[in-house]
Design an enzyme around this catalytic site. Structure first.
Site, PDB file in Angstrom:
ATOM      1  N   GLU A  17     -12.924 -11.777 -10.340  1.00 48.78           N
ATOM      2  CA  GLU A  17     -14.274 -11.839 -10.896  1.00 48.78           C
ATOM      3  C   GLU A  17     -15.274 -11.016 -10.087  1.00 48.78           C
ATOM      4  OE1 GLU A  17     -12.372 -15.892 -11.940  1.00 48.78           O
ATOM      5  OE2 GLU A  17     -12.281 -14.400 -10.326  1.00 48.78           O
ATOM      6  N   SER A 437      -3.173  11.398  -6.728  1.00 49.47           N
ATOM      7  CA  SER A 437      -3.624  10.718  -7.941  1.00 49.47           C
ATOM      8  C   SER A 437      -4.907  11.338  -8.481  1.00 49.47           C
ATOM      9  CB  SER A 437      -3.850   9.231  -7.660  1.00 49.47           C
ATOM     10  OG  SER A 437      -4.868   9.044  -6.698  1.00 49.47           O
ATOM     11  N   GLU A 488      -0.215  11.072 -11.427  1.00 44.87           N
ATOM     12  CA  GLU A 488       0.178   9.662 -11.282  1.00 44.87           C
ATOM     13  C   GLU A 488      -0.442   8.747 -12.331  1.00 44.87           C
ATOM     14  OE1 GLU A 488      -0.182   8.337  -7.215  1.00 44.87           O
ATOM     15  OE2 GLU A 488       0.400  10.297  -6.433  1.00 44.87           O
ATOM     16  N   ARG A 519     -12.222  -2.692  -4.472  1.00 49.54           N
ATOM     17  CA  ARG A 519     -10.849  -2.188  -4.544  1.00 49.54           C
ATOM     18  C   ARG A 519      -9.877  -3.308  -4.210  1.00 49.54           C
ATOM     19  NH1 ARG A 519      -6.429   0.738  -6.011  1.00 49.54           N
ATOM     20  NH2 ARG A 519      -5.292   1.629  -4.261  1.00 49.54           N
ATOM     21  N   CYS A 520      -9.012  -3.632  -5.160  1.00 48.94           N
ATOM     22  CA  CYS A 520      -7.999  -4.665  -4.966  1.00 48.94           C
ATOM     23  C   CYS A 520      -6.614  -4.055  -5.135  1.00 48.94           C
ATOM     24  CB  CYS A 520      -8.177  -5.801  -5.967  1.00 48.94           C
ATOM     25  SG  CYS A 520      -9.762  -6.653  -5.840  1.00 48.94           S
ATOM     26  N   ASP A 603       4.105   9.803   1.270  1.00 49.16           N
ATOM     27  CA  ASP A 603       2.862   9.308   1.864  1.00 49.16           C
ATOM     28  C   ASP A 603       3.127   8.201   2.870  1.00 49.16           C
ATOM     29  OD1 ASP A 603       1.320  11.019   0.387  1.00 49.16           O
ATOM     30  OD2 ASP A 603       0.840   9.566  -1.175  1.00 49.16           O
ATOM     31  N   GLU A 669      -7.262  11.937   6.508  1.00 46.24           N
ATOM     32  CA  GLU A 669      -8.645  11.653   6.118  1.00 46.24           C
ATOM     33  C   GLU A 669      -9.571  11.927   7.294  1.00 46.24           C
ATOM     34  OE1 GLU A 669     -11.412   8.033   4.371  1.00 46.24           O
ATOM     35  OE2 GLU A 669      -9.254   7.803   4.529  1.00 46.24           O
ATOM     36  N   HIS A 698     -14.035   8.201  -1.300  1.00 49.11           N
ATOM     37  CA  HIS A 698     -14.417   6.786  -1.373  1.00 49.11           C
ATOM     38  C   HIS A 698     -15.877   6.605  -1.766  1.00 49.11           C
ATOM     39  CE1 HIS A 698     -10.545   5.785   0.233  1.00 49.11           C
ATOM     40  NE2 HIS A 698     -10.744   6.586   1.254  1.00 49.11           N
TER      41      HIS A 698
END
EC number: 2.1.1.14
Length: 764
Positions: A17, A437, A488, A519-520, A603, A669, A698
């Site tokens: 949620e 991706s 992807e 982000r999950c 990766d 990164e 991000h």
């Protein structure tokens, strides 16, 4: 009576949620209506989580474990410590301000993000300078206390501790030592704690996980005066350590003027004796016996046997707890109707773990007979898991046993391979590529949902995904990228996708955990020996390669990352499981090579994340991690180029091991750190090719070509042009196409500019 509590509960909600409320808020431009909806969602989630804790039988609920984006950022907001560059008024901080720090805005890039100790959760890195000040901040924690009390709960507050908050930050603008800010930070904490006491809070859990690290003496020495300053006027303080062994600091911690300590007995069971011995009579000892980081059901009888002597020694001063916050596990096993029933009996998610804690408390206080049914069920599950035939595959065990050192090394040295690869691919100087991706669009999500619901048949789904591959290839050709990826589209997650196709893995329906912000991720469960029954990616890579003469990378997730981003079986060494995964990936690389794929990216963003917190344990981990990567990558020919990718990693201290991976090209990164990660390359001669990220994926902010050109030029100060690649920081899954189109066009433009400058500077 012995107290049962947890260190924190997942904040995202059983149905994610919070994720969806956050994304609606951002999508709606932080409107007043969107903010009200977000605030209402947060309030409802907290109430539901406290209800779960109460119904499980815990003696108090935990407040302060909720955060809109990240608990470190929220702690900074409570003590007025957000970065000065944003120009926020600490006492009038709005949600929009808070999210601007987390995600960036038109004027300022986002705060840097990195891993929370050795977990897969990411926190926002505090920024400290000589001008940093602290003071009164937001009222959110006090709002939560009032909410909990209004619902009739006894509330224990939780805060990141001052020493940990400073340790986690970065010194900037000439600040030499973060500890120099401690005299400014302590008064802010003291005022916060005094207000919590006035609000009727009896206990405050102060999280100081840095005491599980090898701390410099200056940080150890700062502990006692810090807590001597905090304790007067504060509620009772419970200093919590977790994630590793804190026993080397046991004497120091036991001498602190606080009301209790918490230790992690899951990650470091042996430390218990050091704490129980001569334990002060004025302190409680919270024993973290229920695993807060993995999903396997607790062996209650074993835990009871471990705690009983502590109860005999300490009596009611023994508290029973989770090892750490339950932030790292899914919310509730009840939301897994499709999971295999036998496997399900072996599991416990956050809601179940709260009950395990309370059941152990009940057994300690009332005797095992009072909770015999729960203990008997747990014992039966543990026995079944030890003997289940589905866990063991003799073929896999034989293959692992037969591995040799040669299996983990490429046949030729990098220089030989590089020459073969240059001849095969003919790439320009500063070749451009992406990490893998592309945006997971609503069209992709609708097709995947329709396929899973049976509305779209298999052929229809394949054609929908092939269309997305065509779109991705066409766009990359339009940008002018030199090395392409298939995008992807068919992958919902870089680990779950492979977990669905490998034997020994199981996939949950709703086992989501927070990675950062909204982000999950849904980590697979590694319950048994891992085996590859058939190729996983060859069809997609081959189709993409058929659409262009430019090379298309095959995309795999490495063995260490598969391990780190899964819930891993605890009945054999992690190194053994890593080798099993590596063997499966080795077969996949050979299948890709056989299909004509000349570049294969494996990766390993989680390589450093798996590094043990204790320095003495790191060499052994790096040995098996490097070997696992080598097993996966080393079966291919010299002219097949192996790429790898790492993100959120500060890896200067493990550069020799990264070099030992011997990947032909590594991408990392670096944008948020302004190429600081490359400082390590000034003293370490990294031998292979490297692509430091030049676009922060991000953040929704789109860089222009001038900004990217500046970063490429910074990278060239440390990396020779002949070995430098140009790429974004990470995959582009979470971005929108309009952002990607603009950013990648700018990236290619910047690379061409710098390429021309380099070529013009070289004498003919």
């Amino acid at each position: 009576m012995t107290t049962a509590h947890i260190l924190g509960f997942p904040r995202i909600g059983a149905q994610r949620e919070l994720k969806f409320a956050l994304e609606r808020y951002w999508r709606d431009g932080a409107s007043a209506d969107a903010e009200r909806a977000l605030v209402d969602t947060g309030r409802a989630l907290r109430a539901e989580h406290w209800r779960i804790e109460r119904d499980a039988g815990l003696d108090c609920v935990t407040v302060g474990d909720f955060a809109w984006y990240d608990h470190v950022l929220t702690t900074l907001a409570h003590v007025g410590g957000l970065p000065r560059r944003f120009g926020f008024d600490a006492r009038a901080l709005t949600l929009a301000d808070y999210f601007a720090a987390a995600r960036g805005n038109a004027a300022q890039p986002a705060m840097e993000m990195t891993k929370w100790f050795d977990t897969n959760y990411h926190y926002l890195v505090p920024e400290y300078s000589p001008a940093t000040t602290f003071g009164p901040g937001v009222e959110w924690l006090f709002d939560e206390v009032r909410e909990a009390r209004a619902l009739g709960h006894r509330a224990k507050a939780a805060l990141v501790g001052p020493l940990t908050l400073l340790w986690l930050g970065k010194a900037r603008d000439g600040l030499v030592e973060r500890l120099a800010l401690l005299p400014r930070l302590v008064p802010a904490y003291r005022a916060l704690l005094a207000r919590l006491r006035e609000a009727g809070v009896d206990w405050v859990q102060i999280d100081e996980p840095i005491f599980s690290l090898d701390l410099p003496d200056a940080w150890r020495d700062a502990a006692r005066p810090t807590y001597e300053a905090l304790a007067p006027g504060a509620p009772k303080l419970l200093v919590a350590t977790y994630f590793d062994d804190a026993s080397e600091h046991a004497a120091l911690l036991k001498a602190l003027p606080v009301a209790g300590l918490h230790v992690d007995l899951v990650r470091a069971d042996a430390q218990l004796d050091a704490f129980v011995a001569d334990y002060p009579a004025d302190k409680v000892l919270s024993c973290g016996i229920v695993d807060g980081r993995n999903v396997w059901r607790n062996d209650l009888d074993r835990s009871l046997a471990r705690l009983a002597p502590v109860r005999d020694a300490l009596g009611e001063r023994l508290w029973v707890a989770t090892s750490c916050s339950l932030l790292h596990v899914p919310v509730d096993l009840a939301h897994e109707p499709r999971l295999d029933e036998e496997l399900k009996t072996w599991l416990a998610f956050a809601a179940q773990k709260t009950r395990e804690v309370a059941a152990l408390r009940d057994a300690l206080v009332k005797g095992r007979a009072a909770v015999a049914a729960e203990f008997d069920d747990a014992a039966a599950a543990a026995a079944a898991r030890r003997t289940s035939a589905r866990i063991h595959n003799p073929l896999v065990k034989r293959r692992v046993a037969a591995l040799t050192d040669a299996d983990a090394r490429r046949a030729s040295a990098y220089s030989v391979r590089a020459a073969a690869q240059r001849a095969r691919f003919g790439l320009p100087l500063l070749p451009t590529t992406t990490i893998g991706s592309f945006p997971q669009t609503p069209e992709i999500r609708r097709a995947r949902a329709a396929f899973k619901q049976g509305v779209l048949d298999h052929l229809g789904y394949l054609e929908a995904m092939r269309e997305q591959v065509r779109i991705a290839i066409d766009k990359q050709l339009a940008y002018g990228l030199d090395v392409l990826v298939h995008g992807e589209a068919e992958r919902n997650d870089m680990v779950e996708y492979f977990g669905e196709l490998l034997w020994g893995f199981a996939i949950t329906s709703n086992g989501w955990v927070q990675s950062y912000g909204s982000r999950c991720v849904k980590p697979p469960l590694v319950y048994g020996d891992v085996y590859l029954p058939e190729p996983m990616t060859v069809g997609w890579a081959s189709y993409a390669q058929s659409l262009s003469a430019k090379p298309v990378k095959g995309m795999l997730t490495g063995p260490v990352t598969m391990l780190q981003w899964s819930f891993v079986r605890d009945d054999q060494p992690r190194a053994t499981t890593a080798l099993q995964i590596a063997l499966a990936l080795r077969q996949e690389t050979l299948d890709l090579e056989k299909a004509g794929i000349g570049m294969i990216q494996i990766d390993e963003p989680a390589l450093r994340e798996g590094l043990p917190l204790k320095a003495r344990e790191r060499a052994a981990y790096l040995d098996w991690a490097v070997r696992a990567f080598g097993i996966a990558a080393s079966g291919v020919a010299d002219d097949t180029q192996i790429h790898t990718h790492m993100c959120y990693s500060e890896f200067g201290d493990i550069l020799p091991s990264i070099a030992a991976l011997d990947a032909d090209v590594i991408s990392i990164e670096t944008t948020r750190s302004n190429m600081e990660l490359l400082d390590a390359f000034e003293t370490f001669d990294y031998p292979n090719e490297i692509g430091p990220g030049v676009y922060d994926i991000h953040s929704p902010r789109v860089p222009d070509a001038d900004e990217i050109e500046r970063l490429i030029l910074l990278a060239l100060e440390r990396i020779p042009a002949q070995r430098l690649w140009v790429n974004p920081d990470c995959g582009l899954k979470t971005r929108e196409w309009r952002q990607v189109d603009a950013a990648l066009a700018a990236m290619v433009d910047a690379a061409k500019r710098v390429r021309q400058k380099v070529e013009e500077a070289v004498p003919a």
